[in-house]
Scaffold this motif. Structure first.
Motif, short mmCIF file in Angstrom:
data_model
loop_
_atom_site.label_atom_id
_atom_site.label_comp_id
_atom_site.label_asym_id
_atom_site.label_seq_id
_atom_site.Cartn_x
_atom_site.Cartn_y
_atom_site.Cartn_z
N ALA A 141 5.96 4.44 6.62
CA ALA A 141 4.86 5.25 6.11
C ALA A 141 5.00 6.71 6.48
CB ALA A 141 3.53 4.70 6.65
N SER A 142 5.54 6.99 7.67
CA SER A 142 5.62 8.37 8.16
C SER A 142 6.58 9.22 7.37
CB SER A 142 6.03 8.39 9.64
OG SER A 142 5.06 7.75 10.44
N ASN B 28 7.60 9.57 2.46
CA ASN B 28 7.21 10.53 1.44
C ASN B 28 7.42 11.98 1.88
OD1 ASN B 28 6.24 10.92 -1.19
ND2 ASN B 28 4.18 11.36 -0.46
N LEU C 35 5.76 5.18 -2.05
CA LEU C 35 6.30 6.27 -1.22
C LEU C 35 7.73 6.64 -1.61
CD1 LEU C 35 4.95 5.33 2.32
CD2 LEU C 35 4.13 7.11 0.78
N GLN D 128 0.83 -1.21 0.00
CA GLN D 128 0.00 0.00 0.00
C GLN D 128 0.86 1.25 0.00
OE1 GLN D 128 -2.50 -0.36 3.44
NE2 GLN D 128 -3.86 -1.88 2.49
N HIS D 129 2.05 1.16 0.64
CA HIS D 129 2.95 2.30 0.71
C HIS D 129 4.10 2.17 -0.30
CE1 HIS D 129 0.94 3.81 4.26
NE2 HIS D 129 1.08 2.65 4.83
N ILE E 68 6.04 -0.17 10.33
CA ILE E 68 5.19 0.44 9.31
C ILE E 68 5.08 1.95 9.54
CG2 ILE E 68 2.88 0.51 8.29
CD1 ILE E 68 4.55 -1.97 7.63
N ASN E 69 5.01 2.33 10.81
CA ASN E 69 4.98 3.77 11.15
C ASN E 69 6.18 4.48 10.56
OD1 ASN E 69 2.68 4.48 12.51
ND2 ASN E 69 3.50 4.05 14.53
#
Length: 379
Positions: free
Chosen positions: A109-110, A113, A46, A42-43, A105-106
């Motif tokens: 994802a954080s 990007n 990024l 999903q990421h 994941i944090n």
């Protein structure tokens, strides 16, 4: 004979139960692995490149040069195929595998990007079985932790007050970007000297997003079922809801504590203090405002400009650590105050927790909370 038959049946049942439990555990790990793979896909757009563990060994020359070690892992120096130097953080496994996944994941994802000069750049990551790692730009000057006592490190190297001031503004701008410049508001929840890295020009980069929370820009107050952060930098409302809602103002509090430590108006956490409330709620800092004068007099490298910058940092920080989150400035206002003139800055009111009676009232609860560095614990 009957005894042996019963014993054999008992052993067989135990083995069957063990096999069932092992199957359930393996199935759970497979499902968890699929869940992580789904999240990573999903990421996937990024930007950070995914690497294998074999890649990491090649990049770090078999983990030859260790740069440091923290609560979440060990950092090694490495070099990419293109020749760029990098820092590779090998994440430690904890007893809570689900929390490991969330934090990993944090991190990806954080900051995968983000694009800001005061945010560390995530270049790649590795997720291979139990192996997890993050690859960042290499920061040759290490962390800010070395310069948190008036700019002097253990080797007696001295940063000028102008340099410290520029570092403080850089961190503030990085936080302003996280709170307002991204598509989604990002709360860091672990602002401290160890998580501020310095490049070759001492430009600060906010790092370590393992405890970060992402929320829509429209949301000012977030729901939290657990306290998170590092002892000595956590805002009161993170532990006690009666002080207000948890929001971006919690990062403002941590920033204030960090800058006060840079200036030298607060010491590193002392495990020998009588009450842990002294670590979490710095009402005692107000007593040290007078000591700024003494610091000025004893600082042979001080000049008029340095004195002004130092006082400005102290006053702005005292606004940041107000007990009531509504009284604290947002990071945009913090930048404005730092860049403005000292004459326009007012000394903030002493927080309500400055009362010794009030401090004793909460110290019992705080003494039950683990003070061991980086943590996430239930409220």
């Amino acid at each position: 004979m009957i005894i042996f038959i019963i014993l054999g049946i008992g052993i067989g049942i135990c083995m069957l139960i063990a096999l069932i439990l092992l199957y359930k555990k393996m199935n759970s790990l497979i499902e968890k692995s699929k869940e992580i793979e789904t999240l990573l896909k999903q990421h996937g757009s990024l930007g950070p490149k995914r690497h294998t563990y074999a890649d990491l060994k090649r990049i770090t020359n078999s983990f030859k040069i260790k740069l440091g070690e923290g609560g979440y892992g060990i950092v090694y120096k490495g070099k990419l195929h293109c020749g760029d130097q990098v820092a590779v953080k090998i994440l430690k496994r904890s007893s809570n595998r689900n929390m490991d996944m969330v934090e990993f994941i944090n991190e990806v994802a954080s900051i995968g990007n983000t694009n800001h000069k005061n945010i560390v750049k995530l270049l790649g990551f590795c997720y291979e079985g139990s192996k997890r790692a993050l690859i960042y730009d290499y920061m040759p000057c290490g962390s800010l932790e070395k310069f948190t006592h008036g700019g002097r490190d253990e080797n007696n190297q001295q940063l000028s007050w102008k340099s410290l001031f520029e570092i403080a503004i850089g961190i503030a701008r990085g936080l302003e970007y996280l709170h307002q410049g991204c598509n989604t508001r990002m709360l860091h929840f672990d602002i401290k000297p160890q998580n501020i890295l310095l490049d070759e020009n001492y430009c600060p980069k906010i790092s370590d997003f393992g405890l970060a929370k992402i929320c829509p820009q429209k949301d000012s107050i977030i729901s939290m079922s657990e306290a998170r952060g590092s002892a000595g930098y956590i805002a009161p409302e993170v532990f006690f809801k009666r002080f207000g809602g948890v929001s971006h103002k919690s990062d403002v509090y941590s920033y204030g504590m960090l800058v006060l430590e840079m200036v030298g108006c607060r010491k590193n956490i002392d495990a020998k203090v009588e009450h842990s409330s002294e670590q979490y709620f710095p009402h005692w800092i107000y007593k040290q405002l007078k000591e700024v004068e003494e610091i000025d007099q004893n600082d042979t490298t001080n000049n008029n400009e340095g004195s002004v910058l130092k006082r400005k940092m102290v006053v702005v920080s005292l606004w940041c650590i107000q007990t009531n989150p509504l009284t604290r400035p947002n990071m945009t206002r913090v930048v404005e105050m730092l860049e403005g003139t000292l004459d326009l800055l007012q000394i903030p009111p002493i927080p309500s927790l400055a009362s010794p009676l009030r401090s004793r009232e909460i110290s019992t609860t705080l003494d039950e909370i683990s003070l061991g560095g980086h943590f996430v614990s239930s409220i």
